[in-house]
Design an enzyme around this catalytic site. Sequence first.
Site, PDB file in Angstrom:
ATOM      1  N   HIS A 165       0.857  -1.186   0.000  1.00  0.00           N
ATOM      2  CA  HIS A 165       0.000   0.000   0.000  1.00  0.00           C
ATOM      3  C   HIS A 165       0.891   1.234   0.000  1.00  0.00           C
ATOM      4  O   HIS A 165       0.852   2.062   0.913  1.00  0.00           O
ATOM      5  CB  HIS A 165      -0.942  -0.018   1.201  1.00  0.00           C
ATOM      6  CG  HIS A 165      -2.103   0.918   1.063  1.00  0.00           C
ATOM      7  ND1 HIS A 165      -3.376   0.603   1.487  1.00  0.00           N
ATOM      8  CD2 HIS A 165      -2.198   2.170   0.535  1.00  0.00           C
ATOM      9  CE1 HIS A 165      -4.190   1.618   1.242  1.00  0.00           C
ATOM     10  NE2 HIS A 165      -3.496   2.584   0.670  1.00  0.00           N
ATOM     11  N   ASN A 175      -2.198  -2.358  -3.876  1.00  0.00           N
ATOM     12  CA  ASN A 175      -3.313  -1.441  -3.685  1.00  0.00           C
ATOM     13  C   ASN A 175      -3.147  -0.235  -4.611  1.00  0.00           C
ATOM     14  O   ASN A 175      -2.146   0.478  -4.543  1.00  0.00           O
ATOM     15  CB  ASN A 175      -3.351  -0.956  -2.235  1.00  0.00           C
ATOM     16  CG  ASN A 175      -4.428   0.093  -2.010  1.00  0.00           C
ATOM     17  OD1 ASN A 175      -5.590  -0.239  -1.816  1.00  0.00           O
ATOM     18  ND2 ASN A 175      -4.062   1.378  -2.062  1.00  0.00           N
ATOM     19  N   GLU A 176      -4.120  -0.039  -5.480  1.00  0.00           N
ATOM     20  CA  GLU A 176      -4.163   1.129  -6.360  1.00  0.00           C
ATOM     21  C   GLU A 176      -2.814   1.453  -7.013  1.00  0.00           C
ATOM     22  O   GLU A 176      -2.260   2.547  -6.821  1.00  0.00           O
ATOM     23  CB  GLU A 176      -4.689   2.347  -5.593  1.00  0.00           C
ATOM     24  CG  GLU A 176      -6.114   2.173  -5.086  1.00  0.00           C
ATOM     25  CD  GLU A 176      -6.670   3.425  -4.412  1.00  0.00           C
ATOM     26  OE1 GLU A 176      -5.902   4.407  -4.252  1.00  0.00           O
ATOM     27  OE2 GLU A 176      -7.857   3.431  -4.057  1.00  0.00           O
ATOM     28  N   GLU A 178     -12.642  -1.048  -1.538  1.00  0.00           N
ATOM     29  CA  GLU A 178     -12.738   0.275  -0.904  1.00  0.00           C
ATOM     30  C   GLU A 178     -13.896   1.044  -1.507  1.00  0.00           C
ATOM     31  O   GLU A 178     -14.083   1.065  -2.723  1.00  0.00           O
ATOM     32  CB  GLU A 178     -11.461   1.107  -1.091  1.00  0.00           C
ATOM     33  CG  GLU A 178     -10.343   0.802  -0.137  1.00  0.00           C
ATOM     34  CD  GLU A 178      -9.174   1.785  -0.285  1.00  0.00           C
ATOM     35  OE1 GLU A 178      -9.424   2.964  -0.650  1.00  0.00           O
ATOM     36  OE2 GLU A 178      -8.027   1.385  -0.035  1.00  0.00           O
ATOM     37  N   TYR A 181     -14.800   5.707  -5.489  1.00  0.00           N
ATOM     38  CA  TYR A 181     -15.341   6.731  -4.607  1.00  0.00           C
ATOM     39  C   TYR A 181     -16.237   7.724  -5.356  1.00  0.00           C
ATOM     40  O   TYR A 181     -17.179   8.254  -4.803  1.00  0.00           O
ATOM     41  CB  TYR A 181     -14.211   7.510  -3.932  1.00  0.00           C
ATOM     42  CG  TYR A 181     -13.428   6.714  -2.919  1.00  0.00           C
ATOM     43  CD1 TYR A 181     -13.742   6.777  -1.567  1.00  0.00           C
ATOM     44  CD2 TYR A 181     -12.371   5.892  -3.309  1.00  0.00           C
ATOM     45  CE1 TYR A 181     -13.044   6.047  -0.628  1.00  0.00           C
ATOM     46  CE2 TYR A 181     -11.659   5.151  -2.375  1.00  0.00           C
ATOM     47  CZ  TYR A 181     -12.000   5.234  -1.043  1.00  0.00           C
ATOM     48  OH  TYR A 181     -11.300   4.496  -0.122  1.00  0.00           O
ATOM     49  N   GLU A 183      -4.456  10.208   6.024  1.00  0.00           N
ATOM     50  CA  GLU A 183      -4.807  10.179   4.608  1.00  0.00           C
ATOM     51  C   GLU A 183      -3.710  10.840   3.751  1.00  0.00           C
ATOM     52  O   GLU A 183      -3.929  11.828   3.074  1.00  0.00           O
ATOM     53  CB  GLU A 183      -6.155  10.863   4.391  1.00  0.00           C
ATOM     54  CG  GLU A 183      -7.334  10.134   5.016  1.00  0.00           C
ATOM     55  CD  GLU A 183      -7.619   8.793   4.356  1.00  0.00           C
ATOM     56  OE1 GLU A 183      -7.245   8.623   3.182  1.00  0.00           O
ATOM     57  OE2 GLU A 183      -8.216   7.916   5.021  1.00  0.00           O
ATOM     58  N   TRP A 184      -2.526  10.276   3.813  1.00  0.00           N
ATOM     59  CA  TRP A 184      -1.407  10.668   2.969  1.00  0.00           C
ATOM     60  C   TRP A 184      -1.140  12.159   3.048  1.00  0.00           C
ATOM     61  O   TRP A 184      -0.990  12.714   4.118  1.00  0.00           O
ATOM     62  CB  TRP A 184      -1.632  10.161   1.542  1.00  0.00           C
ATOM     63  CG  TRP A 184      -1.857   8.677   1.555  1.00  0.00           C
ATOM     64  CD1 TRP A 184      -3.048   8.025   1.438  1.00  0.00           C
ATOM     65  CD2 TRP A 184      -0.886   7.651   1.795  1.00  0.00           C
ATOM     66  NE1 TRP A 184      -2.874   6.661   1.557  1.00  0.00           N
ATOM     67  CE2 TRP A 184      -1.553   6.405   1.773  1.00  0.00           C
ATOM     68  CE3 TRP A 184       0.496   7.671   2.013  1.00  0.00           C
ATOM     69  CZ2 TRP A 184      -0.899   5.195   1.976  1.00  0.00           C
ATOM     70  CZ3 TRP A 184       1.160   6.457   2.199  1.00  0.00           C
ATOM     71  CH2 TRP A 184       0.449   5.252   2.175  1.00  0.00           C
TER      72      TRP A 184
END
Length: 395
Positions: free
Chosen positions: A48, A90-91, A301, A234, A351-352
């Site tokens: 991730h 992940n992504e 997600e 999202y 969140e990054w």
Amino acid sequence: MYRFSISWSRILPNGTKSQVNTAGIDYYNRLIDELLKNGIIPMITLFHWDTPAALTGDWMNEKTIEHFVDYARICFENFGDRVKYWVTFNEPHVYAVVGFTEGVFAPGIKEPMTSTYLVAHNQLKAHALTYHIYDTEYRAVQQGRIGISLDCDGFMPLNNSSEDDVAAAERAYQFQLGWFGHPIFKGDYPDVMKEFISRRSKEEGLEKSRLPEFGEDWISKIKGTADFLGIQNYTSRFIKYSKSKVGEVGWTYDQDSEQITDSSWTVSTGSSWLYHVPWGLRKLLNWASKEYNNVEIIITENGYSTKESDIDDPGRVKHYKEYINEVLKAIVLDGNNVKGYLAWCLLDAFEWRSGYGPKFGVHAVDFNSPERPRTCRTSAKFISQVFNHNKLPNS
């Protein structure tokens, strides 16, 4: 089911198998055992976005592939007897574009010419090798499943009567989900990616395309390397054809398109990019199901952020209710093979680049207190009802 990510450097501090941190392995063993003791199925994501800093060249270096495979094998050996669901990456689209084109996420490299596509190329190779190792060495005994989680917005042409806009919306899917999904489920990159990037590369005076090529051996090695497709969604966008200008370089401009939002869409208070467009998820699921032969899908997600820490969060409840309803339509009305849905996320988290600003959690966390107390939000009670009864309340 509870999905969590393992920190590569927590297991291998130097990124290589030369030094194994047994304390890290013990930590994850305790977590897995506690989940199972409470009747919760663990799903592990191996990567991730946290490449160990000690590895030279990050994912631009092919040697990182070998180190990742070593790390994955150690995870299979230590956790695979109890873990039945694995996600390799992940992504990877976000990691490649935001980390190497925009330079906003780690490792903060802003080099859109070649780095972005090279990083994705190497991660696809690592994914495939990891799948084959699990398939040949561990699956028979551990009886688990392994896939990948790919993020994608829902894309719709701005003007359905415009052939250019319709083609641009299809390109948006192929450049985002197809970039990784096509090699895994169909073999090689999408033709439209190869065509557009090759043309753009020639216009930039390059002798060969910025998109690396897979040899036939790698095409066959990557194809078929997922037991399920993890989808992370999202929001959605309308897509309009827009010819990129000379000097505009990189993944975004290679598509000759523009993303547009609708003024009627509600935007979350916590993330300016997150527009509430539930029907876009259904369109995405239909696209993926049609493109990849009704592949088994797990939504790994989907969530909603707020700026406020309020315990009563009707916006998040509305998001979950309406998005899950669209998933239900995709299953019952459209025949999509969707087998699972995981909400993002259990707790307010880091969140990054946005830090602790956006609140995605169904449980609020007080980060100002040393004890970090958690409080159940209204959305947690709602999502608990859905999971416990396997249906929407009052439906």
